[in-house]
Scaffold this motif. Structure first.
Motif, PDB file in Angstrom:
ATOM      1  N   ALA A  47       0.846  -1.198   0.000  1.00  0.00           N
ATOM      2  CA  ALA A  47       0.000   0.000   0.000  1.00  0.00           C
ATOM      3  C   ALA A  47       0.877   1.241   0.000  1.00  0.00           C
ATOM      4  CB  ALA A  47      -0.919   0.014   1.224  1.00  0.00           C
ATOM      5  N   GLY A  48       0.335   2.351  -0.489  1.00  0.00           N
ATOM      6  CA  GLY A  48       1.066   3.601  -0.506  1.00  0.00           C
ATOM      7  C   GLY A  48       0.128   4.765  -0.266  1.00  0.00           C
ATOM      8  N   ILE A  49       0.690   5.871   0.226  1.00  0.00           N
ATOM      9  CA  ILE A  49      -0.107   7.057   0.515  1.00  0.00           C
ATOM     10  C   ILE A  49       0.734   8.296   0.230  1.00  0.00           C
ATOM     11  CG2 ILE A  49       0.569   7.099   2.971  1.00  0.00           C
ATOM     12  CD1 ILE A  49      -2.361   7.919   3.587  1.00  0.00           C
ATOM     13  N   ILE A  50       0.099   9.314  -0.345  1.00  0.00           N
ATOM     14  CA  ILE A  50       0.848  10.516  -0.681  1.00  0.00           C
ATOM     15  C   ILE A  50       1.143  11.345   0.570  1.00  0.00           C
ATOM     16  CG2 ILE A  50      -0.117  10.542  -3.005  1.00  0.00           C
ATOM     17  CD1 ILE A  50      -1.888  12.910  -2.144  1.00  0.00           C
ATOM     18  N   HIS A  51       1.949  12.375   0.426  1.00  0.00           N
ATOM     19  CA  HIS A  51       2.436  13.114   1.594  1.00  0.00           C
ATOM     20  C   HIS A  51       1.308  13.747   2.406  1.00  0.00           C
ATOM     21  CE1 HIS A  51       1.880  16.263  -1.384  1.00  0.00           C
ATOM     22  NE2 HIS A  51       1.905  17.148  -0.410  1.00  0.00           N
ATOM     23  N   SER A  52       0.247  14.173   1.716  1.00  0.00           N
ATOM     24  CA  SER A  52      -0.862  14.832   2.423  1.00  0.00           C
ATOM     25  C   SER A  52      -1.830  13.840   3.044  1.00  0.00           C
ATOM     26  CB  SER A  52      -1.625  15.737   1.468  1.00  0.00           C
ATOM     27  OG  SER A  52      -2.281  14.957   0.487  1.00  0.00           O
ATOM     28  N   GLY A  53      -1.751  12.590   2.593  1.00  0.00           N
ATOM     29  CA  GLY A  53      -2.690  11.590   3.074  1.00  0.00           C
ATOM     30  C   GLY A  53      -4.002  11.550   2.324  1.00  0.00           C
ATOM     31  N   LYS A  54      -4.141  12.375   1.291  1.00  0.00           N
ATOM     32  CA  LYS A  54      -5.429  12.499   0.613  1.00  0.00           C
ATOM     33  C   LYS A  54      -5.649  11.467  -0.478  1.00  0.00           C
ATOM     34  CE  LYS A  54      -6.061  17.406   1.583  1.00  0.00           C
ATOM     35  NZ  LYS A  54      -6.260  18.764   1.019  1.00  0.00           N
ATOM     36  N   GLY A  64      -9.493  -3.632   0.060  1.00  0.00           N
ATOM     37  CA  GLY A  64     -10.713  -3.921   0.799  1.00  0.00           C
ATOM     38  C   GLY A  64     -10.471  -4.526   2.170  1.00  0.00           C
ATOM     39  N   ARG A  65      -9.245  -4.953   2.443  1.00  0.00           N
ATOM     40  CA  ARG A  65      -8.913  -5.549   3.745  1.00  0.00           C
ATOM     41  C   ARG A  65      -7.931  -4.690   4.535  1.00  0.00           C
ATOM     42  NH1 ARG A  65      -6.216 -10.211   4.056  1.00  0.00           N
ATOM     43  NH2 ARG A  65      -5.116  -9.929   2.068  1.00  0.00           N
ATOM     44  N   PHE A  66      -7.032  -4.017   3.828  1.00  0.00           N
ATOM     45  CA  PHE A  66      -6.011  -3.189   4.474  1.00  0.00           C
ATOM     46  C   PHE A  66      -6.311  -1.711   4.210  1.00  0.00           C
ATOM     47  CE2 PHE A  66      -2.199  -6.384   4.337  1.00  0.00           C
ATOM     48  CZ  PHE A  66      -3.004  -7.355   4.928  1.00  0.00           C
ATOM     49  N   THR A  67      -5.942  -0.882   5.183  1.00  0.00           N
ATOM     50  CA  THR A  67      -6.089   0.566   5.029  1.00  0.00           C
ATOM     51  C   THR A  67      -4.815   1.255   5.496  1.00  0.00           C
ATOM     52  OG1 THR A  67      -8.475   0.437   5.436  1.00  0.00           O
ATOM     53  CG2 THR A  67      -7.431   2.603   5.651  1.00  0.00           C
ATOM     54  N   ILE A  68      -4.266   2.079   4.624  1.00  0.00           N
ATOM     55  CA  ILE A  68      -3.089   2.866   4.970  1.00  0.00           C
ATOM     56  C   ILE A  68      -3.535   4.270   5.352  1.00  0.00           C
ATOM     57  CG2 ILE A  68      -2.651   3.567   2.574  1.00  0.00           C
ATOM     58  CD1 ILE A  68       0.362   3.425   3.211  1.00  0.00           C
ATOM     59  N   SER A  69      -2.882   4.825   6.358  1.00  0.00           N
ATOM     60  CA  SER A  69      -3.179   6.190   6.784  1.00  0.00           C
ATOM     61  C   SER A  69      -1.902   6.802   7.349  1.00  0.00           C
ATOM     62  CB  SER A  69      -4.297   6.196   7.829  1.00  0.00           C
ATOM     63  OG  SER A  69      -3.910   5.470   8.985  1.00  0.00           O
ATOM     64  N   ARG A  70      -1.981   8.087   7.653  1.00  0.00           N
ATOM     65  CA  ARG A  70      -0.826   8.761   8.230  1.00  0.00           C
ATOM     66  C   ARG A  70      -1.280   9.912   9.110  1.00  0.00           C
ATOM     67  NH1 ARG A  70       2.818  10.472   3.576  1.00  0.00           N
ATOM     68  NH2 ARG A  70       3.992  11.595   5.218  1.00  0.00           N
ATOM     69  N   ASP A  71      -0.433  10.237  10.072  1.00  0.00           N
ATOM     70  CA  ASP A  71      -0.650  11.382  10.944  1.00  0.00           C
ATOM     71  C   ASP A  71       0.631  12.210  10.896  1.00  0.00           C
ATOM     72  OD1 ASP A  71      -0.986  13.234  12.950  1.00  0.00           O
ATOM     73  OD2 ASP A  71      -1.874  11.820  14.347  1.00  0.00           O
ATOM     74  N   ASN A  72       0.597  13.287  10.130  1.00  0.00           N
ATOM     75  CA  ASN A  72       1.810  14.087   9.954  1.00  0.00           C
ATOM     76  C   ASN A  72       2.187  14.852  11.217  1.00  0.00           C
ATOM     77  OD1 ASN A  72       2.151  13.176   7.357  1.00  0.00           O
ATOM     78  ND2 ASN A  72       1.260  14.999   6.388  1.00  0.00           N
ATOM     79  N   THR A  73       1.256  15.000  12.150  1.00  0.00           N
ATOM     80  CA  THR A  73       1.594  15.658  13.416  1.00  0.00           C
ATOM     81  C   THR A  73       2.387  14.724  14.329  1.00  0.00           C
ATOM     82  OG1 THR A  73      -0.411  14.979  14.584  1.00  0.00           O
ATOM     83  CG2 THR A  73      -0.534  17.000  13.273  1.00  0.00           C
ATOM     84  N   LYS A  74       2.307  13.429  14.044  1.00  0.00           N
ATOM     85  CA  LYS A  74       3.019  12.442  14.860  1.00  0.00           C
ATOM     86  C   LYS A  74       4.094  11.703  14.077  1.00  0.00           C
ATOM     87  CE  LYS A  74      -0.939  11.599  17.889  1.00  0.00           C
ATOM     88  NZ  LYS A  74      -1.898  10.587  18.418  1.00  0.00           N
ATOM     89  N   ASN A  75       4.335  12.137  12.832  1.00  0.00           N
ATOM     90  CA  ASN A  75       5.337  11.492  11.974  1.00  0.00           C
ATOM     91  C   ASN A  75       5.125   9.985  11.904  1.00  0.00           C
ATOM     92  OD1 ASN A  75       6.464  14.000  11.605  1.00  0.00           O
ATOM     93  ND2 ASN A  75       8.466  13.498  12.478  1.00  0.00           N
ATOM     94  N   THR A  76       3.877   9.585  11.749  1.00  0.00           N
ATOM     95  CA  THR A  76       3.541   8.160  11.803  1.00  0.00           C
ATOM     96  C   THR A  76       2.672   7.744  10.624  1.00  0.00           C
ATOM     97  OG1 THR A  76       3.640   8.149  14.225  1.00  0.00           O
ATOM     98  CG2 THR A  76       2.426   6.363  13.173  1.00  0.00           C
TER      99      THR A  76
END
Length: 122
Positions: A47-54, A64-76
Motif C-alpha cells: 500500500a502507498g499514501i501521498i504526503h498529504s494523506g489524501k 478492501g482488507r487493508f487501510t493505509i493512513s498517516r498522521d503528519n503531526t506524529k510522523n507516523t
C-alpha cells in the motif's frame, strides 16, 4: 530513520495495526509505502499514501482488507489490516519516498524500516 511496530501472531480472520514512526527527515513531504516479504519470496508492494494523506493505492491482494493512513503531526504511518489470511504472513516494511512512485517501488531510493513480523495462523 523509520521504525515499524505492531507485528504479531494472529489467527486467520483477525486484525492487526502496524505503525511506522519516522525521524530525521521531513515526514510531511514524503509519500509512504508498505511492503512485505514472505519466506522464499520477493518483497512486494502492499500500500502507498501521498504526503498529504489524501490519496492512497493498494495491491489487489489486500484491497478492501487493508487501510493505509498517516498522521503528519506524529510522523507516523499506519497500516490497518483486517480479515487476515495465512498468505498475509510476512515481514512488513515501511518506506518513505520523495514521490508516491518512489515510495511504492522497491528499486527506487528511499528510507526503509527494519521490518516487523506478521504471522497469520490458519
Amino acid at each position: 530513520q523509520l521504525v515499524e511496530s505492531g507485528g504479531d501472531l494472529v489467527q486467520s480472520g483477525g486484525s492487526l495495526r502496524l505503525s511506522c514512526v519516522a525521524s530525521g527527515f521531513a515526514f510531511n513531504k514524503y509519500a509512504m509505502g508498505w511492503f512485505r516479504q514472505a519466506p522464499g519470496k520477493e518483497r512486494e508492494f502492499v500500500a502507498g499514501i501521498i504526503h498529504s494523506g489524501k490519496s492512497s493505492i493498494y495491491a489487489d491482494s489486500v484491497k478492501g482488507r487493508f487501510t493505509i493512513s498517516r498522521d503528519n503531526t506524529k510522523n507516523t504511518a499506519t497500516l490497518q489490516m483486517s480479515s487476515l489470511k495465512p498468505e498475509d504472513t510476512a515481514v512488513y516494511y515501511c518506506k518513505g519516498g520523495t514521490t508516491l512512485h518512489t515510495a511504492i517501488t522497491d528499486s527506487e531510493p528511499g528510507y526503509w524500516g527494519q521490518g516487523t513480523q506478521v504471522t497469520v495462523s490458519s
